[in-house]
Design an enzyme around this catalytic site. Structure first.
Site, mmCIF file in Angstrom:
data_model
loop_
_atom_site.group_PDB
_atom_site.id
_atom_site.type_symbol
_atom_site.label_atom_id
_atom_site.label_comp_id
_atom_site.label_asym_id
_atom_site.label_seq_id
_atom_site.Cartn_x
_atom_site.Cartn_y
_atom_site.Cartn_z
ATOM 1 N N ARG A 1 0.850 -1.202 0.000
ATOM 2 C CA ARG A 1 0.000 0.000 0.000
ATOM 3 C C ARG A 1 0.883 1.248 0.000
ATOM 4 O O ARG A 1 0.629 2.212 -0.694
ATOM 5 C CB ARG A 1 -0.966 0.013 1.201
ATOM 6 N N TYR B 1 -16.705 17.094 -15.406
ATOM 7 C CA TYR B 1 -17.055 15.670 -15.529
ATOM 8 C C TYR B 1 -18.011 15.291 -14.379
ATOM 9 O O TYR B 1 -17.752 15.634 -13.212
ATOM 10 C CB TYR B 1 -15.766 14.826 -15.496
ATOM 11 N N ASP C 1 -7.213 18.875 -14.269
ATOM 12 C CA ASP C 1 -7.530 17.536 -14.768
ATOM 13 C C ASP C 1 -7.129 17.514 -16.244
ATOM 14 O O ASP C 1 -7.770 18.151 -17.087
ATOM 15 C CB ASP C 1 -9.037 17.276 -14.584
ATOM 16 N N LYS D 1 -7.970 6.460 -19.257
ATOM 17 C CA LYS D 1 -8.301 6.944 -20.598
ATOM 18 C C LYS D 1 -7.074 6.871 -21.507
ATOM 19 O O LYS D 1 -6.595 5.786 -21.777
ATOM 20 C CB LYS D 1 -8.889 8.360 -20.481
HETATM 21 C C1 PLP Z 1 -12.197 14.219 -17.243
HETATM 22 C C2 PLP Z 1 -12.334 13.070 -16.289
HETATM 23 N N1 PLP Z 1 -11.831 13.188 -15.057
HETATM 24 C C3 PLP Z 1 -11.916 12.182 -14.157
HETATM 25 C C4 PLP Z 1 -12.541 10.988 -14.479
HETATM 26 C C5 PLP Z 1 -12.639 9.890 -13.439
HETATM 27 O O1 PLP Z 1 -11.700 8.903 -13.663
HETATM 28 P P1 PLP Z 1 -11.899 7.357 -13.306
HETATM 29 O O2 PLP Z 1 -13.082 6.875 -14.076
HETATM 30 O O3 PLP Z 1 -10.606 6.734 -13.708
HETATM 31 O O4 PLP Z 1 -12.131 7.300 -11.836
HETATM 32 C C6 PLP Z 1 -13.062 10.828 -15.753
HETATM 33 C C7 PLP Z 1 -13.751 9.570 -16.120
HETATM 34 O O5 PLP Z 1 -14.451 9.499 -17.104
HETATM 35 C C8 PLP Z 1 -12.952 11.894 -16.684
HETATM 36 O O6 PLP Z 1 -13.459 11.805 -17.927
#
Ligand code: PLP
Length: 384
Positions: A51, A103, A175, A200
């Site tokens: 961890r 998001y 992000d 992604k």
């Molecule tokens: C722009 C964005 N930020 C954060 C996330 C969250 O990531 P995760 O699905 O890996 O938890 C996503 C998921 O679609 C996203 O598109």
């Protein structure tokens, strides 16, 4: 490995990497272990418990730091757990300003989880820096920027947000999931924290869920490592390996995502059945000049609204697609289509999401790296 600074495409492959110490394995082994033998209490080779740290995760964390031009990388069990760690830097009474077309999962984490611990979140149209400044007060601690935004492809000025953050002594987190460091490097533009859903483009093959943070400042990194270990939302060695493997082809995949994305954005824009296409590469995109300044190309994410379409019509179109797969997520080699109102953004109240343009008929595409002729033919038949 030479100590000379590498260009991005070389960093994607070699950044922070050394052949494995045991047998010279070129790819780090998947250290599928929870614990490590000690010769005497505390006598270990740098790893005690997985961890806290695991060698495969360390290899990924070094790669992440390298491609984002940062000094410290942290890998998490998901993008959302990476965001969760950032918000845990805050205390009750603190305030955060973010974008009003965030998001949906980030919005849900902020509003439904953290607000009840006394942290307040404001959502404003961040494409206008004045709107951010209006909301800043003595309790503001963090600006949470996502650019381009999901799914409206709005572009937020990272350098401008960073100037504001510095002026008011705030943290700026970006992000960078949609753009990836291939297109945009927020730390170079003054951000303190860059975050990824590595699920992604970084992973790139729709086979793993992982999150990432990268920072430059040691003190901030130490606070985040503490939270990572204390809360424990780490990614496992197999997942670390998969993302590391994905990153090695990030630059070649992104080049094709961008080429295919541009071809499809232009095709849709010319299509008589389409009302509106959202893609930051269009010259009349509201923040195109900023996109040109802070991104090296415009990516493979596109949203569009078919003419005169309702919720039902949009659903019918996405159901008809055959090469595009109707699915959540984005950034994989395969093209995906989504209907934000009923999928990724269903957790945002209709009124709230429509204010930012996420209407019932909006369709989002993650353009993959297939032959673009097949992708266009698929859209043609689905729209007919
Ligand atoms: C722009 C964005 N930020 C954060 C996330 C969250 O990531 P995760 O699905 O890996 O938890 C996503 C998921 O679609 C996203 O598109």
């Amino acid at each position: 490995m030479s100590k000379k600074p590498l260009h991005f495409n070389s960093k994607a492959i070699h950044g922070g990497q050394e052949p494995d110490a045991a047998y010279g394995a070129v790819m780090p082994p998947i250290y599928q272990t929870s614990t490590y033998a000690q010769s005497t209490p505390g006598g270990h080779k740098g790893y005690e418990y997985s961890r806290s740290a695991n060698p495969t995760r360390t290899a990924l964390e070094k790669s992440l730091a390298s491609i984002e031009n940062g000094d410290y990388g942290l890998a998490f069990a998901s993008g959302l757990s990476a965001i969760d760690a950032v918000i845990k830097l805050l205390s009750p009474g603190d305030e955060v300003i973010s974008t009003n077309d965030l998001y949906g999962g980030s919005y849900r984490l902020f509003k439904k989880v953290f607000e009840k611990y006394g942290i307040t979140f404001h959502f404003v149209g961040m494409t206008d820096l004045g709107k951010i400044e209006e909301k800043i007060n003595e309790k503001t601690r963090l600006l949470w920027v996502e650019t381009p935004t999901n799914p409206m492809m709005n572009v937020i000025d990272i350098k401008g947000a960073s100037d504001l953050a510095k002026r008011y002594n705030l943290l700026l987190a970006v992000d960078n999931t949609f753009a990836t460091p291939y297109l945009q490097r927020p730390l170079d533009l003054g951000a303190d924290i860059v975050m990824h859903s590595a699920t992604k483009y970084l992973g790139g093959h729709s086979d793993v869920v992982v999150g990432a943070l990268v920072v430059r400042e040691k003190e901030l990194a130490e606070k985040l490592y503490f939270i990572q270990n204390a809360s424990g939302a780490v990614c496992g060695p197999m997942d670390s390996f998969l993302v590391l493997r994905g990153i090695k082809t990030l630059h070649v995949r992104m080049q094709r995502h961008c080429e295919n994305g541009e071809a499809i954005a232009r095709y849709l824009r010319e299509h008589p059945g389409i009302e509106k296409v959202y893609w930051p590469g269009f010259e009349d995109h509201p923040n195109h000049e900023i996109a040109k300044r802070q991104m090296s190309h415009f990516g493979g994410m596109i949203s569009f609204i078919p003419k005169g379409s309702s919720f039902k019509d949009a659903v019918k179109i996405v159901e008809k697609l055959q090469v595009f797969t109707l699915a959540e997520s984005l950034g994989g080699v395969e093209s995906l289509a989504g209907h934000p109102a009923s999928m990724t953004h269903a957790s945002i109240p209709k009124e709230e999401r429509e204010k930012s343009g996420v209407v019932d008929a909006l369709i989002r595409l993650s353009v993959g790296i297939e032959d673009v002729r097949d992708l266009i033919a698929d859209l043609e038949q689905a729209l007919s």
